[in-house]
Design a protein around this motif. Structure first.
Motif, PDB file in Angstrom:
ATOM      1  N   SER A  60      19.657  11.564-120.071  1.00 47.56           N
ATOM      2  CA  SER A  60      20.915  11.040-120.561  1.00 47.56           C
ATOM      3  C   SER A  60      21.040  11.239-122.065  1.00 47.56           C
ATOM      4  O   SER A  60      20.051  11.224-122.804  1.00 47.56           O
ATOM      5  CB  SER A  60      21.023   9.544-120.224  1.00 47.56           C
ATOM      6  N   ASP A  61      22.257  11.467-122.511  1.00 45.59           N
ATOM      7  CA  ASP A  61      22.550  11.653-123.931  1.00 45.59           C
ATOM      8  C   ASP A  61      22.393  10.316-124.640  1.00 45.59           C
ATOM      9  O   ASP A  61      23.016   9.327-124.271  1.00 45.59           O
ATOM     10  CB  ASP A  61      23.981  12.172-124.071  1.00 45.59           C
ATOM     11  N   PRO A  62      21.561  10.249-125.698  1.00 54.00           N
ATOM     12  CA  PRO A  62      21.374   8.966-126.386  1.00 54.00           C
ATOM     13  C   PRO A  62      22.551   8.574-127.263  1.00 54.00           C
ATOM     14  O   PRO A  62      22.600   7.453-127.751  1.00 54.00           O
ATOM     15  CB  PRO A  62      20.122   9.220-127.233  1.00 54.00           C
ATOM     16  N   TRP A  63      23.510   9.465-127.453  1.00 54.05           N
ATOM     17  CA  TRP A  63      24.644   9.199-128.332  1.00 54.05           C
ATOM     18  C   TRP A  63      25.795   8.565-127.565  1.00 54.05           C
ATOM     19  O   TRP A  63      26.086   8.949-126.437  1.00 54.05           O
ATOM     20  CB  TRP A  63      25.134  10.485-128.986  1.00 54.05           C
ATOM     21  N   THR A  64      26.456   7.619-128.187  1.00 56.36           N
ATOM     22  CA  THR A  64      27.689   7.025-127.671  1.00 56.36           C
ATOM     23  C   THR A  64      28.792   7.328-128.675  1.00 56.36           C
ATOM     24  O   THR A  64      28.639   7.055-129.867  1.00 56.36           O
ATOM     25  CB  THR A  64      27.547   5.505-127.491  1.00 56.36           C
ATOM     26  N   TYR A  95      19.867   2.263-136.300  1.00 54.86           N
ATOM     27  CA  TYR A  95      20.872   3.162-135.741  1.00 54.86           C
ATOM     28  C   TYR A  95      21.098   4.345-136.672  1.00 54.86           C
ATOM     29  O   TYR A  95      20.996   4.226-137.896  1.00 54.86           O
ATOM     30  CB  TYR A  95      22.213   2.440-135.549  1.00 54.86           C
ATOM     31  N   LEU A  96      21.436   5.478-136.066  1.00 59.46           N
ATOM     32  CA  LEU A  96      21.956   6.628-136.792  1.00 59.46           C
ATOM     33  C   LEU A  96      23.416   6.785-136.384  1.00 59.46           C
ATOM     34  O   LEU A  96      23.738   6.782-135.190  1.00 59.46           O
ATOM     35  CB  LEU A  96      21.174   7.894-136.442  1.00 59.46           C
ATOM     36  N   ILE A  97      24.294   6.893-137.373  1.00 61.00           N
ATOM     37  CA  ILE A  97      25.736   6.964-137.130  1.00 61.00           C
ATOM     38  C   ILE A  97      26.270   8.266-137.727  1.00 61.00           C
ATOM     39  O   ILE A  97      25.921   8.622-138.857  1.00 61.00           O
ATOM     40  CB  ILE A  97      26.465   5.767-137.777  1.00 61.00           C
ATOM     41  N   LYS A  98      27.112   8.956-136.976  1.00 60.65           N
ATOM     42  CA  LYS A  98      27.758  10.167-137.473  1.00 60.65           C
ATOM     43  C   LYS A  98      29.264  10.053-137.269  1.00 60.65           C
ATOM     44  O   LYS A  98      29.718   9.513-136.251  1.00 60.65           O
ATOM     45  CB  LYS A  98      27.238  11.411-136.750  1.00 60.65           C
ATOM     46  N   VAL A  99      30.031  10.562-138.219  1.00 59.67           N
ATOM     47  CA  VAL A  99      31.493  10.542-138.137  1.00 59.67           C
ATOM     48  C   VAL A  99      32.005  11.935-138.476  1.00 59.67           C
ATOM     49  O   VAL A  99      31.610  12.523-139.487  1.00 59.67           O
ATOM     50  CB  VAL A  99      32.111   9.515-139.113  1.00 59.67           C
ATOM     51  N   TYR A 100      32.879  12.452-137.625  1.00 60.69           N
ATOM     52  CA  TYR A 100      33.545  13.729-137.875  1.00 60.69           C
ATOM     53  C   TYR A 100      35.034  13.520-137.701  1.00 60.69           C
ATOM     54  O   TYR A 100      35.463  12.804-136.778  1.00 60.69           O
ATOM     55  CB  TYR A 100      33.071  14.799-136.890  1.00 60.69           C
ATOM     56  N   GLY A 101      35.843  14.143-138.554  1.00 65.61           N
ATOM     57  CA  GLY A 101      37.266  13.941-138.362  1.00 65.61           C
ATOM     58  C   GLY A 101      38.149  14.633-139.363  1.00 65.61           C
ATOM     59  O   GLY A 101      37.732  15.548-140.080  1.00 65.61           O
ATOM     60  N   ALA A 199      36.199  10.966-134.769  1.00 62.97           N
ATOM     61  CA  ALA A 199      35.311  10.335-133.793  1.00 62.97           C
ATOM     62  C   ALA A 199      34.057   9.832-134.507  1.00 62.97           C
ATOM     63  O   ALA A 199      33.610  10.408-135.502  1.00 62.97           O
ATOM     64  CB  ALA A 199      34.919  11.304-132.697  1.00 62.97           C
ATOM     65  N   MET A 200      33.495   8.756-133.972  1.00 66.60           N
ATOM     66  CA  MET A 200      32.262   8.183-134.510  1.00 66.60           C
ATOM     67  C   MET A 200      31.228   8.080-133.386  1.00 66.60           C
ATOM     68  O   MET A 200      31.542   7.601-132.297  1.00 66.60           O
ATOM     69  CB  MET A 200      32.509   6.796-135.107  1.00 66.60           C
ATOM     70  N   GLY A 201      30.030   8.549-133.656  1.00 63.64           N
ATOM     71  CA  GLY A 201      28.949   8.437-132.692  1.00 63.64           C
ATOM     72  C   GLY A 201      27.793   7.637-133.258  1.00 63.64           C
ATOM     73  O   GLY A 201      27.596   7.588-134.462  1.00 63.64           O
ATOM     74  N   ARG A 202      27.033   7.015-132.378  1.00 61.40           N
ATOM     75  CA  ARG A 202      25.854   6.290-132.834  1.00 61.40           C
ATOM     76  C   ARG A 202      24.789   6.327-131.742  1.00 61.40           C
ATOM     77  O   ARG A 202      25.074   6.510-130.564  1.00 61.40           O
ATOM     78  CB  ARG A 202      26.189   4.846-133.218  1.00 61.40           C
ATOM     79  N   ARG A 203      23.543   6.149-132.200  1.00 56.03           N
ATOM     80  CA  ARG A 203      22.419   6.037-131.286  1.00 56.03           C
ATOM     81  C   ARG A 203      21.361   5.154-131.920  1.00 56.03           C
ATOM     82  O   ARG A 203      21.213   5.103-133.145  1.00 56.03           O
ATOM     83  CB  ARG A 203      21.823   7.399-130.971  1.00 56.03           C
ATOM     84  N   ALA A 204      20.670   4.426-131.101  1.00 53.04           N
ATOM     85  CA  ALA A 204      19.542   3.635-131.578  1.00 53.04           C
ATOM     86  C   ALA A 204      18.354   4.575-131.787  1.00 53.04           C
ATOM     87  O   ALA A 204      18.142   5.511-131.020  1.00 53.04           O
ATOM     88  CB  ALA A 204      19.197   2.552-130.577  1.00 53.04           C
ATOM     89  N   ILE A 205      17.585   4.315-132.841  1.00 53.21           N
ATOM     90  CA  ILE A 205      16.428   5.162-133.130  1.00 53.21           C
ATOM     91  C   ILE A 205      15.187   4.299-133.362  1.00 53.21           C
ATOM     92  O   ILE A 205      15.299   3.099-133.588  1.00 53.21           O
ATOM     93  CB  ILE A 205      16.677   6.072-134.350  1.00 53.21           C
TER      94      ILE A 205
END
Length: 205
Positions: A60-64, A95-101, A199-205
């Motif tokens: 499963s993809d760890p990113w939401t 968490y690691l957070i990424k934002v693209y837009g 869009a914003m994505g995040r995953r626990a690390i």
């Protein structure tokens, strides 16, 4: 076949319930605007489940990911919430957070800055915006609800300008909402984050 029902609400409604410590540990909720289940991990936090379509070949993809549903504007130099881009973070979790837009500025001399507001803990991050056809400018975040550095403008006014940002967050003993924020670099000159393209994505690390 017996019926099975879960409490339900939009992502924003469930995040708001978490912010008010109204969730129940172990209870399953349906995020109606994402067709996704999430499990309460504390009264103020929940963990959304990945959908089958999001699973990669290795598991499963760890990113939401969340897409901005409606344009949001800010014409002040004070950080304001990018409504719809937030999540409930668990206490003592990284968490690691990424934002693209895309964003639009009212004038070529109006830049923008992005940050995240966290309930507790530490944060570091950087946002990069195209200031011309061949150059970019960056702001950084080294403290909650604050940025350093400036972006002095954008390539063109009232035109979609690409941006990206990343944030590394260590939530402390208090969990709660992590909220994307943004501001204009010029008071009275609006900056608008564009729906659909952001869009914003995040995953626990």
């Amino acid at each position: 076949m017996p019926g099975l029902a879960h409490r339900r609400g939009t992502r924003a409604q469930i995040d708001a319930a978490a912010s008010s410590s109204q969730l129940r540990t172990g209870e399953v909720y349906l995020i109606t605007d994402e067709a996704r289940l999430t499990v309460g991990t504390a009264t103020n936090a929940h963990e959304p489940a990945a959908k089958q379509s999001e699973a990669g070949g290795g598991g499963s993809d760890p990113w939401t990911w969340q897409k901005l549903a409606a344009d949001v504007a800010n014409s002040t130099t004070t950080l304001a919430a990018a409504t719809g881009l937030s999540f409930a973070a668990s206490a003592n979790t990284s968490y690691l957070i990424k934002v693209y837009g895309a964003l639009q500025s009212a004038a070529t001399t109006t830049g923008a800055a992005l940050a995240v507001d966290i309930p507790s803990g530490l944060v570091i991050g950087q946002a990069i915006i195209n200031s011309s056809a061949s150059a970019v400018l960056a702001t950084e975040q080294i403290a909650d609800n604050a940025t350093t550095g400036v972006t002095t403008g954008v390539r063109a006014a009232n035109t979609n300008i690409p941006f990206q940002a990343w944030f590394r967050v260590d939530i402390g003993a208090t969990g709660g909402t992590v909220q994307l924020q943004f501001r204009s670099e010029v008071a009275g000159s609006a900056v608008t984050l564009k729906a659909g393209l952001t869009a914003m994505g995040r995953r626990a690390i």
